[in-house]
Motif scaffolding. Structure first.
Motif, PDB file in Angstrom:
ATOM      1  N   TYR A   1       0.855  -1.197   0.000  1.00 21.70           N
ATOM      2  CA  TYR A   1       0.000   0.000   0.000  1.00 21.70           C
ATOM      3  C   TYR A   1       0.892   1.248   0.000  1.00 21.70           C
TER       4      TYR A   1
ATOM      5  N   SER B   1      -3.224  -2.227  -2.039  1.00 22.50           N
ATOM      6  CA  SER B   1      -2.158  -3.232  -2.072  1.00 22.50           C
ATOM      7  C   SER B   1      -2.652  -4.471  -2.805  1.00 22.50           C
TER       8      SER B   1
ATOM      9  N   HIS C   1      -7.341  -4.564  -0.603  1.00 21.17           N
ATOM     10  CA  HIS C   1      -6.226  -5.420  -1.013  1.00 21.17           C
ATOM     11  C   HIS C   1      -6.675  -6.389  -2.095  1.00 21.17           C
TER      12      HIS C   1
END
Length: 270
Positions: free
Chosen positions: A19, A63, A200
């Protein structure tokens, strides 16, 4: 932060992007990029000796799994999969508050937010217009766990983008009233306490004719002590923290199972 390689062959390198990192940059002084961590500083340029081809994008704050092609032929090959919506992408996110559903389809078109002049911000749009063009977008959501973060209601969800629009997951979650934890932009710059945005890309499936690449990261949030120490679980709807359990919940969202689950569809009514 390190960029971990999840898979590499003659055509592709697939990494776990941290991230708060750019994918690439035209600014040679910018070193906080995936390109700089895995190749030369100019690897994203066509003039590079060994250029990389970024066939998909992840936001700076997001991320997870990122596929990069090593040559034009490989880039075109995987690009066709994305264009024809043959890839399967699965994201984990932590949302503010508890959704009133266990599974949902969000079908709001997305266009540029004209009120944010000079900022790359999107919004849900009822109908496209000359001043606000929009594209159809569809996200499927499955609630995995409910609990609290720092004492405030929050939920862990699985997100599957059926389409691939800019900021789609962030806009769709914000529009239904459940911004992603730590999303500074779509919380109107209010959600500043968390150390990251909790979105994510956990799994990417690329069904090539010769073989299928199925790339998955470890569970991204609970291994982070800064998150785990602030989370209190209340109810687990589906097990998901192991690799095997995560594949199982992906099957649930793929098959659009709604029997016995609270279901909701979000779309603008005609």
């Amino acid at each position: 932060m390190a960029v971990t390689k999840l898979h590499e062959d003659d055509d592709y390198v697939i990494v776990n992007k941290p991230y708060d990192m750019f994918i690439n940059s035209n600014d040679e002084s910018e070193k906080n990029t995936v390109a700089c961590r895995i190749a030369s500083h100019d690897s994203h340029l066509s003039t590079s000796v060994n250029p990389l081809h970024f066939v998909q994008r992840l936001d700076y704050s997001t991320s997870g799994v990122l596929c990069i092609a090593k040559n034009k032929k490989a880039a075109a090959r995987v690009g066709r999969l994305f264009e024809k919506r043959l890839t399967r992408k699965y994201y984990m996110a932590v949302l503010r508050r508890h959704p009133p559903f266990e599974v949902a389809d969000i079908k709001y078109a997305i266009g540029v937010d004209p009120s944010e002049e000079g900022a790359h911000r999107m919004r849900a749009v009822r109908a496209a217009s000359p001043t606000c063009p929009a594209r159809a977008a569809h996200t499927r959501v499955l609630t995995l766990e409910s609990g609290t973060y720092c004492g405030e209601p929050a939920s862990v969800v699985l997100l599957k983008p059926i389409t691939g629009r800019s900021h789609q997951l962030r806009v769709h979650c914000m529009t239904i009233g459940h911004t992603i934890l730590g999303d500074y932009t779509y919380s109107n710059r209010a959600d500043t306490a968390p150390h990251r945005m909790f979105l994510h890309a956990t799994r990417l499936v690329l069904p090539f004719q010769s073989n299928t690449l199925d790339i998955q990261t470890e569970e991204p949030f609970f291994a982070d002590e800064q998150f785990a120490s602030k989370w209190e679980s209340e109810k687990v709807f589906f097990k998901y923290r192991s690799r095997e359990d995560f594949v199982s919940v992906c099957d649930v969202i793929d098959e659009n199972r709604i029997d016995g689950l609270r279901y909701q569809e979000f779309c603008f009514q005609e």
